[in-house]
Motif scaffolding. Structure first.
Motif, PDB file in Angstrom:
ATOM      1  N   VAL A 250      -2.269 -17.675   2.861  1.00  0.00           N
ATOM      2  CA  VAL A 250      -2.506 -18.043   4.260  1.00  0.00           C
ATOM      3  C   VAL A 250      -1.280 -18.679   4.894  1.00  0.00           C
ATOM      4  CG1 VAL A 250      -3.895 -19.501   5.788  1.00  0.00           C
ATOM      5  CG2 VAL A 250      -4.981 -18.284   3.887  1.00  0.00           C
ATOM      6  N   THR A 251      -0.590 -19.528   4.159  1.00  0.00           N
ATOM      7  CA  THR A 251       0.516 -20.284   4.748  1.00  0.00           C
ATOM      8  C   THR A 251       1.874 -19.619   4.552  1.00  0.00           C
ATOM      9  OG1 THR A 251       0.696 -21.582   2.701  1.00  0.00           O
ATOM     10  CG2 THR A 251      -0.649 -22.510   4.487  1.00  0.00           C
ATOM     11  N   HIS A 252       1.983 -18.711   3.577  1.00  0.00           N
ATOM     12  CA  HIS A 252       3.283 -18.187   3.180  1.00  0.00           C
ATOM     13  C   HIS A 252       3.425 -16.676   3.390  1.00  0.00           C
ATOM     14  CE1 HIS A 252       3.779 -22.082   1.337  1.00  0.00           C
ATOM     15  NE2 HIS A 252       4.927 -21.759   0.776  1.00  0.00           N
ATOM     16  N   TYR A 253       4.631 -16.280   3.794  1.00  0.00           N
ATOM     17  CA  TYR A 253       5.007 -14.875   3.744  1.00  0.00           C
ATOM     18  C   TYR A 253       5.718 -14.649   2.417  1.00  0.00           C
ATOM     19  CZ  TYR A 253       7.179 -10.392   4.787  1.00  0.00           C
ATOM     20  OH  TYR A 253       7.560  -9.072   4.736  1.00  0.00           O
ATOM     21  N   LEU A 254       5.204 -13.724   1.623  1.00  0.00           N
ATOM     22  CA  LEU A 254       5.785 -13.478   0.311  1.00  0.00           C
ATOM     23  C   LEU A 254       5.561 -12.028  -0.082  1.00  0.00           C
ATOM     24  CD1 LEU A 254       2.920 -13.563  -1.373  1.00  0.00           C
ATOM     25  CD2 LEU A 254       3.383 -16.007  -1.435  1.00  0.00           C
ATOM     26  N   ASN A 255       6.258 -11.604  -1.109  1.00  0.00           N
ATOM     27  CA  ASN A 255       6.102 -10.262  -1.633  1.00  0.00           C
ATOM     28  C   ASN A 255       6.068 -10.344  -3.155  1.00  0.00           C
ATOM     29  OD1 ASN A 255       5.939  -7.528  -2.024  1.00  0.00           O
ATOM     30  ND2 ASN A 255       8.069  -7.106  -1.531  1.00  0.00           N
ATOM     31  N   TYR A 256       4.838 -10.434  -3.681  1.00  0.00           N
ATOM     32  CA  TYR A 256       4.648 -10.497  -5.128  1.00  0.00           C
ATOM     33  C   TYR A 256       4.378  -9.083  -5.631  1.00  0.00           C
ATOM     34  CZ  TYR A 256       4.265 -15.602  -5.564  1.00  0.00           C
ATOM     35  OH  TYR A 256       4.524 -16.954  -5.603  1.00  0.00           O
ATOM     36  N   GLY A 257       5.309  -8.569  -6.422  1.00  0.00           N
ATOM     37  CA  GLY A 257       5.118  -7.304  -7.104  1.00  0.00           C
ATOM     38  C   GLY A 257       5.340  -7.540  -8.582  1.00  0.00           C
ATOM     39  N   ALA A 258       6.131  -6.676  -9.212  1.00  0.00           N
ATOM     40  CA  ALA A 258       6.495  -6.916 -10.607  1.00  0.00           C
ATOM     41  C   ALA A 258       7.264  -8.233 -10.724  1.00  0.00           C
ATOM     42  CB  ALA A 258       7.335  -5.760 -11.128  1.00  0.00           C
ATOM     43  N   LYS A 259       8.044  -8.534  -9.689  1.00  0.00           N
ATOM     44  CA  LYS A 259       8.732  -9.807  -9.576  1.00  0.00           C
ATOM     45  C   LYS A 259       8.520 -10.350  -8.169  1.00  0.00           C
ATOM     46  CE  LYS A 259      12.443  -8.884 -12.920  1.00  0.00           C
ATOM     47  NZ  LYS A 259      13.924  -8.838 -13.116  1.00  0.00           N
ATOM     48  N   VAL A 260       8.766 -11.645  -7.989  1.00  0.00           N
ATOM     49  CA  VAL A 260       8.680 -12.223  -6.656  1.00  0.00           C
ATOM     50  C   VAL A 260       9.983 -11.914  -5.923  1.00  0.00           C
ATOM     51  CG1 VAL A 260       8.263 -14.306  -5.325  1.00  0.00           C
ATOM     52  CG2 VAL A 260       7.289 -14.079  -7.617  1.00  0.00           C
ATOM     53  N   GLN A 261       9.881 -11.261  -4.780  1.00  0.00           N
ATOM     54  CA  GLN A 261      11.085 -10.871  -4.050  1.00  0.00           C
ATOM     55  C   GLN A 261      11.815 -12.089  -3.507  1.00  0.00           C
ATOM     56  OE1 GLN A 261      10.406  -8.112  -0.838  1.00  0.00           O
ATOM     57  NE2 GLN A 261      12.537  -8.134  -0.159  1.00  0.00           N
TER      58      GLN A 261
END
Length: 303
Positions: A250-261
């Motif tokens: 909710v608070t964060h823009y992130l991209n969690y895939g095989a690794k955290v971008q």
């Protein structure tokens, strides 16, 4: 005046941690930092930072933090307890040292202090997702290695873990009432009234900590389980557990895939269009230009 406490878990990248602290230096904000006990505290130079408006506290109770382990919960609760003892904050926001604000300080204050919302999104653990608590995850053991889901492809390891499977109840008791298990991303912004309630619940119900002690990433379950089994769930966002992790933040823009971008300036447009409060994660040596652009954006938002 209502105030906000920012609770930062830090273990690396001192330069980036300092950028984050200075970005949140505001007389309406106080900052609490927990530095991993494995690290030399002096190397973080926190006592030498020249705060212009806000107050900076180094968490006095330090833990050796291990990824996926209950120690993350312990460190986070220590910051909550220290902050709650210092002041009756209107809002408590959890961050890592590799986060950075997208919104300006004025926007953050307005968003976080004028709403009854619990800025957390979670869902009930079910089906295969329940392996997070049903299987034992020994992050600390006398032999010094980690036994986790990452080695279940090994037939011998798989058999050992299967024999150790605990078949835990799909719920636990909180104040004598049946509570289902919930999951939510670790980063959230919770109201002062809920934090007071949550700390009291943890003290009264030590079985909560015991239940999650050998689970996988209890930092994503212990606090959500307390919140979503309380009246405060009415002010939070409920997701299906099948929802993508990125969307539940909710608070964060992130991209969690095989690794955290790790983001850089090429991601600027997506970051500011996300309408989220913070971006995770940024790092020295890659994200400086992005941070300069975010600083300009934040300054323009305050103008």
């Amino acid at each position: 005046m209502k105030k906000i406490a920012f609770l930062i878990l830090a273990h690396t990248d001192v330069e980036q941690l300092h950028r984050l602290i200075y970005a949140l230096d505001d007389n309406r904000f106080d900052i609490y930092v927990h530095v991993d006990k494995k690290k030399n505290l002096d190397e973080f130079n926190l006592n030498r930072l020249l705060m212009k408006a806000g107050l900076l506290y180094v968490c006095s109770e330090r833990y050796e933090v291990i990824w996926g382990d209950i120690s993350i919960v312990d460190a986070t609760l220590a910051m909550y307890a220290q902050a709650r003892k210092n002041f009756d904050y209107s809002r408590y926001v959890t961050l890592s040292g590799l986060d950075y604000p997208i919104m300006s300080n004025d926007q953050l204050y307005s968003e976080l202090c004028t709403s009854a919302t619990e800025f957390i999104g979670g869902g009930q653990l079910e089906d295969r997702a329940f392996m997070r608590v049903d299987w034992p995850f020994f992050w600390r053991n006398p032999l010094g290695f980690q036994i986790s889901r990452h080695i279940v492809g090994n037939k011998l390891a798989y058999r050992i873990i299967t024999m150790l499977r605990r078949n835990k109840h799909k719920s636990l008791q909180i104040d004598g009432k049946n509570a289902m298990i919930y999951f939510a991303p670790q980063w959230h912004a919770l109201s002062g009234v809920f934090v007071k309630y949550m700390l009291e619940i943890v003290l009264r119900n030590p079985q909560i900590h015991s239940y999650f002690k050998h689970s996988f990433a209890p930092d994503e379950m212990l606090i959500p389980t307390i919140l979503f089994n309380s009246e405060y769930s009415n002010y939070a966002t409920t997701f299906s557990i099948k929802q993508h992790y990125n969307d539940m933040a909710v608070t964060h823009y992130l991209n969690y895939g095989a690794k955290v971008q790790i983001f850089d300036e090429k991601n600027y447009g997506d970051i500011i269009n996300s309408k989220k409060m913070f971006v995770r994660k940024v790092a020295s040596g890659k994200s400086e230009k992005l941070i300069d652009m975010l600083n300009e954006y934040r300054n323009n938002e305050d103008a």
